[in-house]
Design a protein around this motif. Structure first.
Motif, PDB file in Angstrom:
ATOM      1  N   TYR A 661     -12.500  24.285 -13.871  1.00 10.26           N
ATOM      2  CA  TYR A 661     -12.433  25.214 -14.688  1.00 10.26           C
ATOM      3  C   TYR A 661     -13.421  24.778 -15.691  1.00 10.26           C
ATOM      4  CZ  TYR A 661     -11.034  28.585 -18.335  1.00 10.26           C
ATOM      5  OH  TYR A 661     -10.901  29.648 -19.186  1.00 10.26           O
ATOM      6  N   GLN A 662     -13.534  23.447 -16.443  1.00  9.87           N
ATOM      7  CA  GLN A 662     -14.379  23.331 -17.295  1.00  9.87           C
ATOM      8  C   GLN A 662     -15.843  23.193 -16.825  1.00  9.87           C
ATOM      9  OE1 GLN A 662     -13.435  22.245 -20.412  1.00  9.87           O
ATOM     10  NE2 GLN A 662     -15.666  21.980 -20.997  1.00  9.87           N
ATOM     11  N   ILE A 663     -16.073  22.795 -15.535  1.00 11.13           N
ATOM     12  CA  ILE A 663     -17.310  23.098 -15.098  1.00 11.13           C
ATOM     13  C   ILE A 663     -17.770  24.277 -15.058  1.00 11.13           C
ATOM     14  CG2 ILE A 663     -18.598  22.689 -13.067  1.00 11.13           C
ATOM     15  CD1 ILE A 663     -17.203  19.868 -12.527  1.00 11.13           C
ATOM     16  N   SER A 664     -16.748  25.378 -14.445  1.00 14.66           N
ATOM     17  CA  SER A 664     -17.227  26.768 -14.388  1.00 14.66           C
ATOM     18  C   SER A 664     -17.377  27.307 -15.792  1.00 14.66           C
ATOM     19  CB  SER A 664     -15.954  27.434 -13.862  1.00 14.66           C
ATOM     20  OG  SER A 664     -15.652  26.948 -12.591  1.00 14.66           O
ATOM     21  N   ILE A 665     -16.573  26.965 -16.725  1.00 15.98           N
ATOM     22  CA  ILE A 665     -17.121  27.491 -18.131  1.00 15.98           C
ATOM     23  C   ILE A 665     -18.497  26.797 -18.595  1.00 15.98           C
ATOM     24  CG2 ILE A 665     -16.366  27.236 -20.644  1.00 15.98           C
ATOM     25  CD1 ILE A 665     -13.442  27.104 -19.430  1.00 15.98           C
ATOM     26  N   GLU A 666     -18.846  25.600 -18.411  1.00 17.67           N
ATOM     27  CA  GLU A 666     -20.003  25.173 -18.758  1.00 17.67           C
ATOM     28  C   GLU A 666     -21.171  25.834 -18.264  1.00 17.67           C
ATOM     29  OE1 GLU A 666     -19.734  21.177 -18.413  1.00 17.67           O
ATOM     30  OE2 GLU A 666     -18.408  20.583 -19.782  1.00 17.67           O
ATOM     31  N   GLU A 667     -20.973  26.208 -16.609  1.00 17.04           N
ATOM     32  CA  GLU A 667     -21.828  26.722 -15.942  1.00 17.04           C
ATOM     33  C   GLU A 667     -21.979  28.018 -16.365  1.00 17.04           C
ATOM     34  OE1 GLU A 667     -20.802  26.504 -11.879  1.00 17.04           O
ATOM     35  OE2 GLU A 667     -21.205  24.283 -11.690  1.00 17.04           O
ATOM     36  N   GLN A 668     -20.941  28.916 -16.761  1.00 13.96           N
ATOM     37  CA  GLN A 668     -21.154  30.332 -17.083  1.00 13.96           C
ATOM     38  C   GLN A 668     -21.642  30.367 -18.362  1.00 13.96           C
ATOM     39  OE1 GLN A 668     -19.971  32.881 -15.235  1.00 13.96           O
ATOM     40  NE2 GLN A 668     -21.125  34.144 -16.712  1.00 13.96           N
ATOM     41  N   GLN A 669     -21.419  29.329 -19.369  1.00 10.44           N
ATOM     42  CA  GLN A 669     -22.030  29.377 -20.715  1.00 10.44           C
ATOM     43  C   GLN A 669     -23.626  29.268 -20.659  1.00 10.44           C
ATOM     44  OE1 GLN A 669     -19.893  26.388 -23.085  1.00 10.44           O
ATOM     45  NE2 GLN A 669     -18.382  28.065 -23.547  1.00 10.44           N
ATOM     46  N   ALA A 670     -23.915  28.050 -19.697  1.00  3.67           N
ATOM     47  CA  ALA A 670     -25.411  27.684 -19.525  1.00  3.67           C
ATOM     48  C   ALA A 670     -26.047  29.099 -18.722  1.00  3.67           C
ATOM     49  CB  ALA A 670     -25.506  26.729 -18.777  1.00  3.67           C
ATOM     50  N   PHE A 671     -25.265  29.592 -17.979  1.00  3.47           N
ATOM     51  CA  PHE A 671     -25.697  30.779 -17.087  1.00  3.47           C
ATOM     52  C   PHE A 671     -26.054  32.031 -18.094  1.00  3.47           C
ATOM     53  CE2 PHE A 671     -25.233  34.672 -14.697  1.00  3.47           C
ATOM     54  CZ  PHE A 671     -26.436  34.479 -13.818  1.00  3.47           C
ATOM     55  N   ASN A 672     -25.051  32.234 -19.241  1.00  5.04           N
ATOM     56  CA  ASN A 672     -25.106  33.380 -20.012  1.00  5.04           C
ATOM     57  C   ASN A 672     -26.372  32.830 -20.848  1.00  5.04           C
ATOM     58  OD1 ASN A 672     -23.043  34.628 -18.857  1.00  5.04           O
ATOM     59  ND2 ASN A 672     -21.484  33.944 -20.385  1.00  5.04           N
ATOM     60  N   GLU A 673     -26.278  31.702 -21.282  1.00  3.67           N
ATOM     61  CA  GLU A 673     -27.489  31.488 -22.213  1.00  3.67           C
ATOM     62  C   GLU A 673     -28.759  31.748 -21.634  1.00  3.67           C
ATOM     63  OE1 GLU A 673     -27.643  30.829 -25.589  1.00  3.67           O
ATOM     64  OE2 GLU A 673     -25.456  31.196 -25.848  1.00  3.67           O
ATOM     65  N   GLU A 674     -28.884  31.216 -20.558  1.00  3.87           N
ATOM     66  CA  GLU A 674     -30.191  31.461 -19.751  1.00  3.87           C
ATOM     67  C   GLU A 674     -30.364  32.847 -19.565  1.00  3.87           C
ATOM     68  OE1 GLU A 674     -29.942  29.164 -16.246  1.00  3.87           O
ATOM     69  OE2 GLU A 674     -30.022  27.393 -17.178  1.00  3.87           O
ATOM     70  N   LEU A 675     -29.508  33.747 -18.959  1.00  2.00           N
ATOM     71  CA  LEU A 675     -29.569  34.999 -18.913  1.00  2.00           C
ATOM     72  C   LEU A 675     -30.051  35.898 -20.050  1.00  2.00           C
ATOM     73  CD1 LEU A 675     -29.220  37.266 -16.899  1.00  2.00           C
ATOM     74  CD2 LEU A 675     -26.864  37.457 -17.337  1.00  2.00           C
ATOM     75  N   LYS A 676     -29.284  35.345 -21.093  1.00  2.00           N
ATOM     76  CA  LYS A 676     -29.636  36.179 -22.495  1.00  2.00           C
ATOM     77  C   LYS A 676     -31.062  35.870 -22.916  1.00  2.00           C
ATOM     78  CE  LYS A 676     -28.318  36.466 -27.210  1.00  2.00           C
ATOM     79  NZ  LYS A 676     -27.472  35.751 -28.293  1.00  2.00           N
ATOM     80  N   SER A 677     -31.399  34.517 -22.720  1.00  2.00           N
ATOM     81  CA  SER A 677     -32.705  34.182 -23.049  1.00  2.00           C
ATOM     82  C   SER A 677     -33.963  34.579 -21.837  1.00  2.00           C
ATOM     83  CB  SER A 677     -33.107  32.524 -22.885  1.00  2.00           C
ATOM     84  OG  SER A 677     -34.254  32.224 -23.090  1.00  2.00           O
TER      85      SER A 677
END
Length: 960
Positions: A661-677
């Protein structure tokens, strides 16, 4: 018969019969009688006669013509309705027009001799009846009727012209024929048959207008036009197209469209003739004078109010025909600049599809009858009169550039202050009109003016233009980019490119790797359990071994992503392992997992390793699966309760879940940041691309427009170059054949040009052009000519002198100022004319006069005879002695002088001896009784005289 009109200028009542306008002047009465002799009383037509009548006397034409026809002949009255089977004649000292089928009379505003009543009526007939108008031109002098015939042809009507050889005066018929506006050329008594055929064609046209057969035939005609001329008329107004085609059929006496299609295939020249018919070249100077008054007093001052000195004022006249409208606008601009004392550069681009019309416009010479459209003041100021008519002056001609252009598909001119397109769109279909209006808006500057004809408008494009003057159709361009996309996206309005190209930034796929050869070698290094090779996103590239226990096809759309295909219990760990390997290059080795297989869970070992590809880059992953055998129970084991085992298992699973779950959250946050950028970058990039695209599109259109302008200017310059080449050829042949020595010098006496005859005076060769004449040695002593040339430059007084150049040769040297077309002095012209023959003739004449003086002082009579014994000359003493006079002696035979007293056998014998035997006789005694002077004894001396060439033989006869 004719049909009621459907436009705004149509009649209020239906005109169901043809109206024929007939013009004639000198010799017209005889032509009228011949014409109406063949017309039956029930022709179903109305005839309106416009002869040239004496304005100061009542006309007897009504009574005279009534005796030649059974049709009622009436003198026209104001507001009189035209009825069929009647003849109407214009009254003396009246102008006549027709409106809504009614005759309109008015008192002439111009004096007799300057009026063109036939042109005036036929123009109004063309406007009133349009394509149903019929004009007839009979005997007469001058060119009245030519412009009227032009208007009728422009509207698609019919013009019949009397055959010039049958006309008493052929001026008017020949003028219409040479101008190309004669539908048929016939004797006056044969025109009824053509009129019958014309009305029959119209009736048949109305009856079959919408038949599929006729439509198919028209389409085949248009295909022939497009294949030969390259121009497509399918989107032009169909009624106009049909009428024009039928007019050509009428000229060839063809009443079947299929026959005409075959005729076009067999006669390509007819295709070009039909093409010019469809172009409808009808225009005039200051057409709709009130509209041009508004243009001068309101529109042009509005457009020029912010113009600074030497700034360009750009105008485009689309569909200019023979150039009258372009010159009219140029005249108004010249008048405005003179009145406001404001000078700016005028660039008028005038274009048309018809190359012949453009050629006429470039020449700038128009017939005398333009005087009815132009005021005398403008004629005097802006035109020069020559044998061909009126020629536009240079200052106006240089404002206008003429070129051939298809306004429908060629790029438009841009940054225009004024765009005039009058009486063009009325011949186009609605689709073409809708394309042209955005094009015109794109071509104009913001607040630029579009000038249309009273019967045209902007349609539904109210977002592009605001009304400036509703009555005369002036529209102001609004500041909007709506037209840009319309123009750019319209392929018919842009220049087609010859080839295509691909963007530079297309991503080419990487070279394919042969994993069947490459993967087993790598797998062997790790004893290769069931494995999968993927990219960094988990998309499967290669499968080794049986992976069915670990992977299964995902429901929904087919996919090869290993995370989507992972069985229950594997996907979370697999996702985190792939993320760790892809982001941090971290290996995952022998991670034990419980995977649901065949309804139960099995223990497996998962391995994820970064894998180098053929280039050495770690862009791939090797994922392996291996079953774990169940452990054997120990010999001594502590027996745990089932509850404790279950708690331990759940704690382990919970730990995995937390980590996952922690990995998924981190992946999702990183993915969201990348997607936003990425999204922000994409938006920024998209805006830049849109801006760049618009700039490129605008630049492309501007370049196309500039290119079109360059082509236009180049076309104009090419035409001028051809004219200059012709003029240079003419000048060269003229100078080479006049046998006069000519030297052209500039203001510094530098040689510009000379003829070969000038080398008799100066030793000139071709390389001397550009040198000073002072440097050239003269053949004879004429050095003072250069001093005289300088004096001519200073005083502008021509110099003339006769010079002896030796060998009894004389020349006449003249020096005159060199004047340009603008009457500017730019040098001098030396001419040397051989006058040796004239000098010799003068000397011979003087010698003859001296000889005559000497001869007349000799007292003895003598006479000079030619070889036929006719008297050439006699002395005064001869006339006195024998009572004769020069009038009855010169060129008379000597035997016939007086009372034939010299006709004696002795004198005959004497003269025969002189002629035949070339004898010279001295002191020959001749006795004879002369009736007047009595008996004479004469001593006669004779001598035969022969000229140097032997061509002249004379006998000198003297007597005592």
């Amino acid at each position: 018969m004719t049909a009621p009109k459907k436009n705004s200028s149509s009649t209020n009542r239906a005109i169901t019969f043809p109206i024929v306008g007939i013009g004639a002047s000198a010799g017209g009465l005889e032509a009228f009688e011949q014409f109406f002799h063949a017309i039956p009383a029930d022709s179903g037509m109305a005839f309106v006669l416009i002869p040239h009548l004496d304005p100061s006397h009542a006309s007897l034409l009504v009574d005279i013509l009534q005796r030649a026809t059974t049709i009622p002949v009436i003198e026209a009255e104001d507001q009189m309705s035209v009825r069929p089977n009647h003849v109407y004649i214009i009254p003396p000292n009246r102008d006549m027009e027709i409106l809504h089928g009614e005759l309109q009379l008015s008192v002439p505003a111009t004096p007799r001799g300057q009026r063109l009543p036939i042109d005036s009526f036929l123009r109004s007939l063309a406007e009133d009846q349009q394509e149903n108008a019929i004009g007839v031109i009979l005997s007469g002098t001058g060119s009245d009727g030519t412009q009227g015939a032009r208007a009728i042809c422009g509207m698609g009507g019919i013009t019949l012209v009397q055959e010039p050889c049958t006309a008493k005066y052929e001026g008017m018929p020949s003028s219409v024929i040479h101008a190309g506006y004669a539908t048929h050329v016939l004797p006056a008594d044969k025109m009824w048959g053509a009129l019958q055929f014309c009305t029959h064609q119209f009736s048949r046209h109305e009856a079959t207008r919408s038949t599929a057969e006729k439509t198919s035939g028209i389409k085949r005609v248009l295909i022939q036009l497009r294949s030969i001329t390259g121009h497509d008329f399918s989107l032009y107004k169909q009624s106009t197209i049909h009428r024009r085609i039928e007019r050509r059929m009428f000229q060839h006496s063809i009443d079947d469209i299929e026959v005409y299609v075959r005729f076009l295939k067999e006669n390509p020249a007819e295709v070009h003739t039909l093409f010019r018919e469809l172009l409808i070249n009808v225009t005039s100077f200051f057409r709709d004078p009130e509209a041009f008054t508004v243009l001068k007093t309101e529109v042009l001052p509005y457009l020029c109010k912010d113009k600074i000195e030497d700034s360009p004022f750009r105008v485009w006249v689309a569909g200019c025909s023979t150039g009258e409208e372009a010159y009219s606008i140029a005249i108004l601009l010249r008048e405005l600049m003179d009145e406001t004392r404001q000078e700016f550069r005028v660039q008028i681009y005038s274009t048309d599809l018809d190359d012949e019309a453009i050629s006429i416009a470039r020449t700038g010479v128009y017939a005398d009858n333009i005087a009815q459209d132009i005021t005398p003041e403008r004629l005097r100021r802006f035109f020069t009169k020559d044998d061909g008519g009126y020629r536009i002056k240079k200052e106006i001609r240089e404002m206008v550039v003429f070129a051939i252009q298809n306004v429908i598909k060629d790029p438009p001119f841009t940054k225009l202050d004024l765009l005039s397109c009058r009486n063009l769109m009325i011949y186009l279909g609605h689709e073409l009109q809708s394309k042209l209006i955005p094009t015109f808006h794109y071509a104009l500057k913001p607040d630029g003016i579009l000038f249309l004809s009273p019967s045209e408008g902007i349609g539904n494009h109210t977002e592009l233009f605001a009304v400036y003057n509703r009555k005369w159709k002036f529209y102001r361009a609004l500041q909007t980019r709506a037209s840009t996309q319309i123009v750019i996206n319209s392929p018919s309005l842009l220049t087609e490119t010859g080839g295509s190209f691909a963007p530079d930034n297309i991503i080419k796929p990487s070279a394919k790797i042969n994993y069947a050869d490459y993967a087993p070698k790598l797998l062997a290094q790790f004893f290769a359990p069931a494995s999968v090779i993927t990219d960094l996103k988990g998309d499967i590239l290669f499968i080794h071994g049986d992976t069915g226990r670990y992977l299964r096809p995902a429901p929904g759309h087919a996919t090869l992503n290993i995370i989507d295909m992972a069985r229950e219990g594997l996907n979370l760990e697999l996702r985190s392992a792939i993320h760790a390997a892809a982001s941090d290059n971290t290996l995952t080795l022998s991670r034990e997992l419980q995977v649901k297989t065949n309804g139960g869970f099995s223990a497996i070992s998962l391995g994820v390793r970064p894998l180098p590809d053929a280039t050495g880059s770690y862009n791939q992953l090797l994922i392996s699966f291996q079953d774990i055998a169940a452990p054997k129970p120990p010999r001594k084991r502590t027996i745990k309760s089932a509850e404790a085992q279950r708690i331990e298992e759940l704690e382990r699973d919970l730990l995995y879940l937390k980590e996952s779950y922690q990995i998924s959250i981190e992946e999702q946050q990183a993915f969201n940041e990348e997607l936003k950028s990425t999204n922000e970058e994409m938006q920024s990039t998209n805006e830049e691309l849109q801006s760049t695209n618009e700039e490129l599109e605008t630049s492309k259109e501007e370049l196309q427009s500039v290119n079109e302008e360059l082509i236009t200017v180049n076309s104009e310059l090419q035409a001028k170059i051809e004219q200059l080449a012709d003029m240079q050829n003419d000048m060269k042949n003229l100078l080479d054949n006049i046998s006069v020595g000519v030297i052209f010098l500039d203001r510094q006496l530098i040689i510009r040009r000379f003829t070969r005859e000038a080398s008799r005076i100066y030793r000139l060769v071709a390389t001397d052009v550009g040198r000073s004449l002072n440097d050239i040695k003269s053949v004879v002593e004429v050095d003072d000519l250069l001093v005289a040339a300088q004096q001519v430059l200073e005083s502008l007084i021509p110099f003339e002198r006769e010079i002896n150049i030796g060998d009894d040769s004389w020349i006449l040297a003249r020096i005159q100022p060199y004047r340009t077309l603008d009457n500017m002095i730019d040098g001098v012209v030396l001419t040397f004319t051989d006058i040796s023959a004239r000098i010799k003739a003068i000397v011979a004449q003087e010698a003859l006069q001296v000889a005559e003086g000497i001869v007349n002082t000799i007292r003895e009579p003598f006479v000079v005879l030619d070889s036929e014994l006719n008297v050439i000359f006699a002395s005064d003493s001869f006339y006195v002695q024998f009572q004769l006079t020069p009038q009855n002696s010169i060129n008379q035979s000597i035997y016939q002088l007086g009372n034939r007293q010299w006709d004696t056998p002795a004198l005959h014998e004497l003269m025969d001896g002189v002629l035949l035997r070339d004898q010279s006789v001295e002191n020959y005694m001749l006795e004879y009784d002369f009736p007047v002077t009595g008996h004479h004894k004469l001593l006669i001396n004779t001598r035969r005289i022969v000229s140097k060439t032997g061509a002249l033989q004379m006998i000198l006869l003297s007597m005592e």
